[in-house]
Design an enzyme around this catalytic site. Structure first.
Site, PDB file in Angstrom:
ATOM      1  N   GLU A 125     -79.755  44.277   5.934  1.00 34.74           N
ATOM      2  CA  GLU A 125     -79.770  42.865   5.125  1.00 34.74           C
ATOM      3  C   GLU A 125     -80.613  42.865   3.938  1.00 34.74           C
ATOM      4  O   GLU A 125     -81.736  43.676   3.843  1.00 34.74           O
ATOM      5  CB  GLU A 125     -79.876  41.954   6.273  1.00 34.74           C
ATOM      6  CG  GLU A 125     -79.266  41.937   7.275  1.00 34.74           C
ATOM      7  CD  GLU A 125     -79.485  40.763   8.435  1.00 34.74           C
ATOM      8  OE1 GLU A 125     -80.810  40.330   8.265  1.00 34.74           O
ATOM      9  OE2 GLU A 125     -78.989  40.505   9.207  1.00 34.74           O
TER      10      GLU A 125
ATOM     11  N   HIS B  38     -75.544  44.410   7.694  1.00 30.69           N
ATOM     12  CA  HIS B  38     -76.378  43.949   8.778  1.00 30.69           C
ATOM     13  C   HIS B  38     -76.857  45.215   9.778  1.00 30.69           C
ATOM     14  O   HIS B  38     -76.921  44.997  10.719  1.00 30.69           O
ATOM     15  CB  HIS B  38     -75.974  42.720   9.767  1.00 30.69           C
ATOM     16  CG  HIS B  38     -75.356  41.476   8.980  1.00 30.69           C
ATOM     17  ND1 HIS B  38     -75.944  40.659   8.443  1.00 30.69           N
ATOM     18  CD2 HIS B  38     -73.984  41.351   8.791  1.00 30.69           C
ATOM     19  CE1 HIS B  38     -75.296  39.766   7.794  1.00 30.69           C
ATOM     20  NE2 HIS B  38     -74.084  40.070   7.966  1.00 30.69           N
TER      21      HIS B  38
ATOM     22  N   SER C 223     -71.873  40.776   3.202  1.00 28.69           N
ATOM     23  CA  SER C 223     -71.676  40.729   4.638  1.00 28.69           C
ATOM     24  C   SER C 223     -70.178  41.104   4.659  1.00 28.69           C
ATOM     25  O   SER C 223     -69.766  42.103   4.409  1.00 28.69           O
ATOM     26  CB  SER C 223     -71.931  39.324   5.380  1.00 28.69           C
ATOM     27  OG  SER C 223     -71.977  39.268   6.749  1.00 28.69           O
TER      28      SER C 223
END
Length: 292
Positions: free
Chosen positions: A224, A197, A155
């Site tokens: 993800e 994401h 992330s």
């Protein structure tokens, strides 16, 4: 960055080939990068984290977890300690640099010096650069990477990998020059733009906007529980989702130098690749590698 500066940089990225990095392959002497799109499995088979540990030395792996991006370093650090210990790593240490002065802590520097793998957690990527960029720990991380250690990030820890990173921006929108806010990244994987994401938050427009602002030709959108593993000139896709590769090296037209702040971006003849687990990408030839 002002709109005029954005337009000038964007125009250079499409029209001045001398300013664009043709090859983004890692030097052969460097270690590998494991760049994760976020929300990786930490409770089941943990395939991505398992692969990171394996490449970092397996049962001899010495892992350092960097919690600088998160506002919950204790909780997040403990989660990854438990995962990496369960997978058999020889040692797992947390280095928390909540403040910039923490980056000069001798204990943290010693842990990085001894590590075979460094893992950056998720959170806020701006915190990573605010606390680490141009510090002694930053220099040590790059030196150890050049010596062969594995560096991973999920992330926010993925977003910070390029030399220029997406700090924030709109999702689920058409590309415009004001969609993505850019700032300096940590520079482990230079000459590219990365977003995470990706499919889950509809970030294609944001990635295209980011590419148009920079003198780069390649952008990677990582879903993800999916990772790209960079080893020299080759990229491997690993995980349950896919990656989106955007290549704008052969654009025939863009309106980037004519746009006002909120006007839509045009990119003609951009190339798009969708690559799931097992596929790869040659960073020198800029071509997909089909699964055998």
């Amino acid at each position: 960055m002002t709109l005029q500066e954005v337009q000038e940089v964007g125009t250079a990225s499409q029209n001045n080939e001398s300013e664009v990095q043709d090859s983004v392959a890692l030097p052969e002497t460097h270690g590998q990068l494991v760049i994760i799109g976020g929300a990786e499995d930490k409770e089941g088979d943990c395939k991505i984290l398992r692969e990171f540990v394996r490449r970092a030395g397996g049962l001899q792996a010495r892992i350092v977890v960097m919690t600088v991006a998160t506002g919950l370093p204790g909780e997040v650090g403990e989660t990854y300690i438990n995962v990496f210990q369960r997978l058999g790593a020889d040692s797992v240490k947390v280095v928390d640099t909540a403040k910039r002065e923490n980056a000069d802590d001798p204990k943290g520097l010693e842990a990085i010096q001894d590590a075979t793998g460094v893992f950056f957690t998720g959170g806020n990527q701006a915190r990573i650069t605010e606390c680490l960029k141009d510090t002694e720990l930053d220099s040590l991380l790059h030196r150890r990477f050049s010596e062969g250690i594995i560096i991973a990030g999920t992330s926010a820890g993925a977003a910070m990998m390029p030399d220029m990173m997406i700090v924030e921006g709109e999702s689920e929108t058409n590309p415009r020059m004001d969609v993505a806010e850019m700032d300096r990244g940590m520079g482990f994987f230079t000459g590219v733009v990365i977003d995470q994401h990706f499919a889950q938050r509809g970030r294609l427009g944001r990635l295209l906007s980011a590419i148009a602002q920079q003198p780069v030709n390649l952008g990677f959108g990582i879903d993800e529980n999916t990772a790209i593993i960079i080893n020299g000139k080759e990229l491997e896709v690993f995980g349950e989702g896919a990656i989106t590769v955007v290549d704008v090296a052969n654009l025939t037209h863009t309106n980037v130098d004519k746009l006002l702040k909120d006007e839509p971006l045009a990119l003609c003849n951009a190339t798009l690749h969708i690559l799931p687990h097992g596929y790869g990408f040659n960073l020198e030839k800029r071509t997909p590698i089909e699964r055998k």
